[in-house]
Design a protein around this motif. Structure first.
Motif, PDB file in Angstrom:
ATOM      1  N   GLY A 195       0.690  -1.226  -0.053  1.00 51.94           N
ATOM      2  CA  GLY A 195      -0.002  -0.192  -0.111  1.00 51.94           C
ATOM      3  C   GLY A 195       0.916   1.176   0.040  1.00 51.94           C
ATOM      4  O   GLY A 195       1.933   1.296   0.623  1.00 51.94           O
ATOM      5  N   LEU A 243       1.097   5.336   0.661  1.00 47.32           N
ATOM      6  CA  LEU A 243       0.587   6.463   1.507  1.00 47.32           C
ATOM      7  C   LEU A 243       1.533   7.624   1.446  1.00 47.32           C
ATOM      8  O   LEU A 243       2.608   7.456   1.238  1.00 47.32           O
ATOM      9  CB  LEU A 243       0.099   5.880   2.868  1.00 47.32           C
ATOM     10  CG  LEU A 243       1.266   5.503   3.785  1.00 47.32           C
ATOM     11  CD1 LEU A 243       1.601   6.631   4.647  1.00 47.32           C
ATOM     12  CD2 LEU A 243       0.810   4.249   4.414  1.00 47.32           C
ATOM     13  N   LEU A 301      -8.406   4.719   3.570  1.00 46.69           N
ATOM     14  CA  LEU A 301      -7.200   4.298   4.549  1.00 46.69           C
ATOM     15  C   LEU A 301      -7.667   2.846   4.692  1.00 46.69           C
ATOM     16  O   LEU A 301      -7.008   1.980   5.187  1.00 46.69           O
ATOM     17  CB  LEU A 301      -7.067   4.901   5.683  1.00 46.69           C
ATOM     18  CG  LEU A 301      -6.267   6.322   5.939  1.00 46.69           C
ATOM     19  CD1 LEU A 301      -6.240   6.924   7.073  1.00 46.69           C
ATOM     20  CD2 LEU A 301      -5.006   6.079   5.010  1.00 46.69           C
ATOM     21  N   HIS A 350      -8.169   0.496   2.887  1.00 46.40           N
ATOM     22  CA  HIS A 350      -7.755  -0.305   1.961  1.00 46.40           C
ATOM     23  C   HIS A 350      -6.342  -0.541   2.091  1.00 46.40           C
ATOM     24  O   HIS A 350      -5.889  -1.540   1.394  1.00 46.40           O
ATOM     25  CB  HIS A 350      -7.776   0.417   0.399  1.00 46.40           C
ATOM     26  CG  HIS A 350      -9.028   0.725  -0.179  1.00 46.40           C
ATOM     27  ND1 HIS A 350     -10.157  -0.192  -0.400  1.00 46.40           N
ATOM     28  CD2 HIS A 350      -9.983   1.907  -0.284  1.00 46.40           C
ATOM     29  CE1 HIS A 350     -11.325   0.508  -0.788  1.00 46.40           C
ATOM     30  NE2 HIS A 350     -11.046   1.792  -0.595  1.00 46.40           N
ATOM     31  N   LEU A 351      -5.668  -0.062   3.016  1.00 46.07           N
ATOM     32  CA  LEU A 351      -4.579  -0.542   3.694  1.00 46.07           C
ATOM     33  C   LEU A 351      -4.390  -1.736   4.540  1.00 46.07           C
ATOM     34  O   LEU A 351      -3.348  -2.234   4.901  1.00 46.07           O
ATOM     35  CB  LEU A 351      -3.511   0.859   3.997  1.00 46.07           C
ATOM     36  CG  LEU A 351      -3.723   2.011   3.201  1.00 46.07           C
ATOM     37  CD1 LEU A 351      -2.681   2.913   3.908  1.00 46.07           C
ATOM     38  CD2 LEU A 351      -2.840   1.562   1.943  1.00 46.07           C
ATOM     39  N   GLU A 352      -5.485  -1.859   5.106  1.00 53.05           N
ATOM     40  CA  GLU A 352      -5.671  -2.963   6.280  1.00 53.05           C
ATOM     41  C   GLU A 352      -5.164  -4.413   5.857  1.00 53.05           C
ATOM     42  O   GLU A 352      -4.522  -4.922   6.853  1.00 53.05           O
ATOM     43  CB  GLU A 352      -7.178  -2.957   6.929  1.00 53.05           C
ATOM     44  CG  GLU A 352      -7.341  -1.649   7.319  1.00 53.05           C
ATOM     45  CD  GLU A 352      -8.775  -1.631   8.030  1.00 53.05           C
ATOM     46  OE1 GLU A 352      -9.472  -2.684   8.252  1.00 53.05           O
ATOM     47  OE2 GLU A 352      -9.531  -0.563   8.455  1.00 53.05           O
ATOM     48  N   CYS A 369      -2.921  -5.148   3.475  1.00 54.44           N
ATOM     49  CA  CYS A 369      -1.639  -5.039   2.906  1.00 54.44           C
ATOM     50  C   CYS A 369      -0.297  -5.564   3.870  1.00 54.44           C
ATOM     51  O   CYS A 369      -0.488  -5.415   5.028  1.00 54.44           O
ATOM     52  CB  CYS A 369      -0.937  -3.465   2.565  1.00 54.44           C
ATOM     53  SG  CYS A 369      -2.241  -2.778   1.337  1.00 54.44           S
ATOM     54  N   LEU A 414       3.489  -1.403   4.087  1.00 57.83           N
ATOM     55  CA  LEU A 414       3.169  -0.112   3.525  1.00 57.83           C
ATOM     56  C   LEU A 414       4.308   0.861   3.046  1.00 57.83           C
ATOM     57  O   LEU A 414       5.546   0.632   3.841  1.00 57.83           O
ATOM     58  CB  LEU A 414       2.689   0.641   4.702  1.00 57.83           C
ATOM     59  CG  LEU A 414       1.358   0.258   5.204  1.00 57.83           C
ATOM     60  CD1 LEU A 414       1.062   0.824   6.545  1.00 57.83           C
ATOM     61  CD2 LEU A 414       0.315  -0.035   4.406  1.00 57.83           C
ATOM     62  N   HIS A 438       5.605   4.637   2.563  1.00 56.60           N
ATOM     63  CA  HIS A 438       5.337   5.955   2.786  1.00 56.60           C
ATOM     64  C   HIS A 438       6.235   6.725   2.305  1.00 56.60           C
ATOM     65  O   HIS A 438       7.178   6.984   2.235  1.00 56.60           O
ATOM     66  CB  HIS A 438       5.594   6.251   4.407  1.00 56.60           C
ATOM     67  CG  HIS A 438       5.128   7.594   4.809  1.00 56.60           C
ATOM     68  ND1 HIS A 438       5.276   7.901   6.288  1.00 56.60           N
ATOM     69  CD2 HIS A 438       4.832   8.573   4.191  1.00 56.60           C
ATOM     70  CE1 HIS A 438       4.833   9.149   6.323  1.00 56.60           C
ATOM     71  NE2 HIS A 438       4.614   9.542   5.046  1.00 56.60           N
ATOM     72  N   LEU A 477      -2.618   0.237  11.899  1.00 54.79           N
ATOM     73  CA  LEU A 477      -1.845   0.330  10.661  1.00 54.79           C
ATOM     74  C   LEU A 477      -0.402   0.785  11.022  1.00 54.79           C
ATOM     75  O   LEU A 477       0.573   0.719  10.203  1.00 54.79           O
ATOM     76  CB  LEU A 477      -2.557   1.470  10.132  1.00 54.79           C
ATOM     77  CG  LEU A 477      -3.702   0.930   9.301  1.00 54.79           C
ATOM     78  CD1 LEU A 477      -4.268   2.226   8.516  1.00 54.79           C
ATOM     79  CD2 LEU A 477      -3.561   0.125   8.243  1.00 54.79           C
ATOM     80  N   LYS A 529       2.158  -2.090  11.360  1.00 54.45           N
ATOM     81  CA  LYS A 529       2.318  -2.857  10.000  1.00 54.45           C
ATOM     82  C   LYS A 529       3.824  -2.497   9.548  1.00 54.45           C
ATOM     83  O   LYS A 529       4.220  -1.422   9.884  1.00 54.45           O
ATOM     84  CB  LYS A 529       1.154  -2.353   8.817  1.00 54.45           C
ATOM     85  CG  LYS A 529       0.257  -3.145   8.754  1.00 54.45           C
ATOM     86  CD  LYS A 529      -0.777  -2.885   7.749  1.00 54.45           C
ATOM     87  CE  LYS A 529      -2.011  -3.852   7.685  1.00 54.45           C
ATOM     88  NZ  LYS A 529      -1.610  -5.392   7.395  1.00 54.45           N
ATOM     89  N   CYS A 538       6.424  -0.697   7.565  1.00 50.28           N
ATOM     90  CA  CYS A 538       6.593   0.272   6.786  1.00 50.28           C
ATOM     91  C   CYS A 538       7.846   0.683   6.352  1.00 50.28           C
ATOM     92  O   CYS A 538       8.760   0.925   7.194  1.00 50.28           O
ATOM     93  CB  CYS A 538       5.697   1.497   7.693  1.00 50.28           C
ATOM     94  SG  CYS A 538       5.554   3.111   6.700  1.00 50.28           S
TER      95      CYS A 538
END
Length: 349
Positions: free
Chosen positions: A166, A168, A235, A237-239, A241, A244, A246, A276, A279, A281
């Motif tokens: 994802g 972001l 947001l 839709h990132l759960e 993934c 992430l 950034h 989130l 996760k 990142c």
């Protein structure tokens, strides 16, 4: 096709069939009523939701909002039971979240925990007088029951895009440019904020065997958790993934501080869902082509030390395709390693 990721629907189960009143005659030439043989009705049909991995959005439900199951047939004489009402199976995208519209109570998470979910149970069948044949009163009277009325449910469907990665970050941080380079997805790219209004999915093909799915969501700004900009609607839709990315604009046009921008995004994520933050990142410093090499490196080192960042970070340029392939290969290795660990754990569970 319009992107639809949230919709309200109504499901109605079928009514149960009524029981039958019937009596068996003793002979051809007499009308003497002897033995009750009226049968039960059929149960009403159920409404089911089925997770379909071939569906991506809830666009079908934009014009189809009501789903009704069939009614059970009434019972008949001579022990002939009524037929059950026809069930209705409604296909929804894989990863759809189902909840009650009025109470927001979660009913199920399609695909993650279950592939099929009953959302409305049909009405129970009525009883014929044959069911009461051992009752002395009902042997002489017309005794039967009516079928129960079906259930009406108002549901909220929320489709969650299923992606491995994802993206972001703030608007204009280069997320859409990145997904255009690494996949065949073609989101709109321009030099003004909020060019991405809806999420986009892209498939990154590393080689003949390895590939991953990447999701690009609209940019987040300060105050998004309070409804600023496009809010935090996407947001969710990132759960699902696994990782992430950034994206940070290393040289913002508005001369804002990249360090403050990172803190802003983390604050909005924590306000939305603390899971989130937990996760994996990675920080991706984009647009390094706009600065001298040593200036970009010095700025990145300052940000990493100020954040006390212990995770991975990368410096790329989506426009000039600098270090993009290296980042994609690192993502693929991480996903393969995570998948192999999950398989190892499940084999010993």
């Amino acid at each position: 096709m319009k992107f639809v990721d949230m919709v309200n629907i109504m499901v109605v189960s079928g009514n149960g069939g009524n029981g039958c009143v019937s009596f068996q005659r003793t002979g051809r030439r007499t009308s003497f009523l002897k033995k009750p043989n009226g049968s039960n009705g059929g149960d009403g049909g159920d409404v089911w939701l089925l997770a379909d991995p071939n569906m991506n959005t809830l666009h079908y439900f934009y014009s189809n909002r009501v789903f009704r199951a069939g009614h059970g047939q009434c019972g008949r004489g001579r022990g002939c039971t009524g037929k059950k009402g026809k069930d209705v199976i409604v296909k929804v995208p894989w990863g759809t979240r189902v909840s009650y519209q009025k109470t927001d109570k979660l009913l199920g998470d399609m695909g993650s925990h279950q592939k099929c979910l009953k959302v409305a149970t049909g009405g129970r069948h009525g009883l014929g007088n044959g069911h009461f044949k051992y009752s002395l009163r009902c042997r002489k009277e017309l005794c039967n029951t009516h079928g129960a009325v079906g259930v009406t449910q108002h549901l909220l469907l929320e489709s969650l895009l299923i992606a491995n990665v994802g993206l972001l970050g703030l608007p204009n941080s280069g997320k859409s440019s990145f997904i255009r380079i690494v996949s065949s997805a073609k989101p709109k790219v321009a030099d003004y904020p909020f060019t991405t209004l809806v999420p986009h999915l892209g498939v990154v093909q590393i080689n003949s065997y390895d590939r991953f799915v990447i999701a690009d969501i609209p940019g987040i700004i300060k105050g998004a958790s309070n409804g600023a900009g496009l809010g935090i609607r996407f947001l969710k839709h990132l759960e699902h993934c696994q990782i992430l990315l950034h994206f940070i604009d290393i040289a913002p046009v508005d001369n804002s501080d990249p360090l403050e921008n990172i803190v802003t995004i983390k604050h909005e994520l924590s306000n939305y869902n603390e899971h989130l933050i937990c996760k994996p990142c990675w920080l991706v410093f984009n647009k390094i082509d706009l600065l001298e090499k040593y200036v970009a490196e010095k700025r990145i080192e300052y940000i990493i030390s100020a954040l006390k960042w212990k995770g991975r970070y990368y410096s790329i340029s989506s426009k000039h395709n600098i270090n993009v392939l290296f980042l994609c290969n690192s993502i693929m290795q991480f996903i393969n390693h995570q998948t192999s660990n999950q398989e190892y754990i499940s084999s010993y569970a």
